[in-house]
Motif scaffolding. Structure first.
Motif, short mmCIF file in Angstrom:
data_model
loop_
_atom_site.label_atom_id
_atom_site.label_comp_id
_atom_site.label_asym_id
_atom_site.label_seq_id
_atom_site.Cartn_x
_atom_site.Cartn_y
_atom_site.Cartn_z
N ARG A 99 0.84 -1.21 0.00
CA ARG A 99 0.00 0.00 0.00
C ARG A 99 0.88 1.26 0.00
O ARG A 99 0.63 2.22 -0.75
CB ARG A 99 -0.94 -0.01 1.21
CG ARG A 99 -1.95 1.11 1.17
CD ARG A 99 -3.05 1.00 2.21
NE ARG A 99 -3.89 2.16 2.06
CZ ARG A 99 -5.19 2.15 1.75
NH1 ARG A 99 -5.81 1.02 1.59
NH2 ARG A 99 -5.86 3.28 1.61
N ILE A 109 -5.77 4.64 -4.44
CA ILE A 109 -6.26 3.44 -3.78
C ILE A 109 -7.70 3.68 -3.36
O ILE A 109 -8.04 4.76 -2.86
CB ILE A 109 -5.35 3.08 -2.58
CG1 ILE A 109 -3.95 2.73 -3.12
CG2 ILE A 109 -5.94 1.92 -1.77
CD1 ILE A 109 -2.94 2.41 -2.08
N THR A 113 -7.68 -0.51 3.52
CA THR A 113 -7.34 -1.93 3.44
C THR A 113 -8.38 -2.68 4.27
O THR A 113 -8.74 -2.25 5.36
CB THR A 113 -5.92 -2.15 4.01
OG1 THR A 113 -5.01 -1.37 3.20
CG2 THR A 113 -5.52 -3.61 3.95
N PHE A 123 -6.54 -4.46 -0.86
CA PHE A 123 -7.05 -3.14 -1.27
C PHE A 123 -7.15 -3.13 -2.79
O PHE A 123 -6.58 -3.99 -3.47
CB PHE A 123 -6.17 -1.99 -0.75
CG PHE A 123 -4.74 -2.00 -1.21
CD1 PHE A 123 -4.38 -1.47 -2.44
CD2 PHE A 123 -3.74 -2.52 -0.40
CE1 PHE A 123 -3.05 -1.47 -2.86
CE2 PHE A 123 -2.41 -2.54 -0.82
CZ PHE A 123 -2.06 -2.01 -2.04
#
Lengths: 149, 149
Positions: A99, A109, A113, A123
């Motif tokens: 990430r 993103i 998550t 994710f």
């Protein structure tokens, strides 16, 4: 980051039972996992197992059907009434490190998550930053947890 | 028919060099095969290798870019300017037996069996008969010919 295993190809379908029948009867799938609801994502999900090389587990096909008209996948099905590829999922050894790397590269993103369909953290990265491909990044399941839900 | 290995995920992109750079720089791909032209299909092609379980070869990503505006993939890119999933390819042990089975099930096969990008015989099945998924059926390369072109 080092490219990991392609865990699964996410495939949205209008009717999960019909899609399972297609994989069993037309494609000859031998193992399809029991469908279960992911309420938060508004989808009913199951996995079609495919063989890898040398008796290993191959890339699964994840079948996703909308739980209701409010599901994000319902919009996808409205545009692709027969079904269509929804996302692709690659494994990483460490979800937080991955990430941070995607964020460092300025990739968008989608949300926090969270725990995915295989029970490990995942994710999603925006398709506009990924050659048009909605991409799921998933922490590799621990040894022995392959292909479980 | 018995479901075989998912050999590759075919992915159409507008710019092959940019897509290769994406897989190398963003996704961390270590092996991308040398691009080559498939004139008959109007595409330039290369494969991104991904790892399977236990050191085996995983499902590849096949990157396809149109060779000209007349390429069928050019139409696909016009509709999906960033790129998008084009087909999925599963292996079978015997291409003629598989073709006969698909024909027996009334599935529409697109053109004759021909030699595909891995040098083995392949055919395509119409997406309308395959949950919206253009499906390539490919005879498994002989041992030792994995991941070659």
């Amino acid at each position: 980051m080092k490219l990991g295993r392609m865990n699964h190809l996410g495939y949205a379908v209008p009717d999960l039972s019909a899609a399972i029948a297609h994989y069993r009867d037309v494609m000859g799938a031998e193992v399809v996992t029991e469908p279960f609801d992911m309420e938060e994502q508004g989808v009913k999900v199951c996995f079609v197992n495919t063989p890898g090389h040398d008796g290993t587990e191959g890339t699964q096909v994840e079948l996703l059907a909308p739980l209701s008209d409010a599901s994000p996948v319902a919009n996808f099905i409205a545009k692709n009434p027969l079904g269509g590829q929804h996302h692709v999922c690659f494994e990483v050894p460490d979800i937080e490190a991955a990430r941070a790397e995607f964020e460092g590269m300025g990739k968008r993103i989608l949300g926090p998550t969270r725990i995915g369909a295989h029970g490990t953290p995942i994710f999603f990265v925006h398709p506009k930053d990924m050659l048009g491909m909605l991409t799921e990044i998933m922490e590799t399941p621990k040894e022995g947890a392959h292909w479980s839900n």
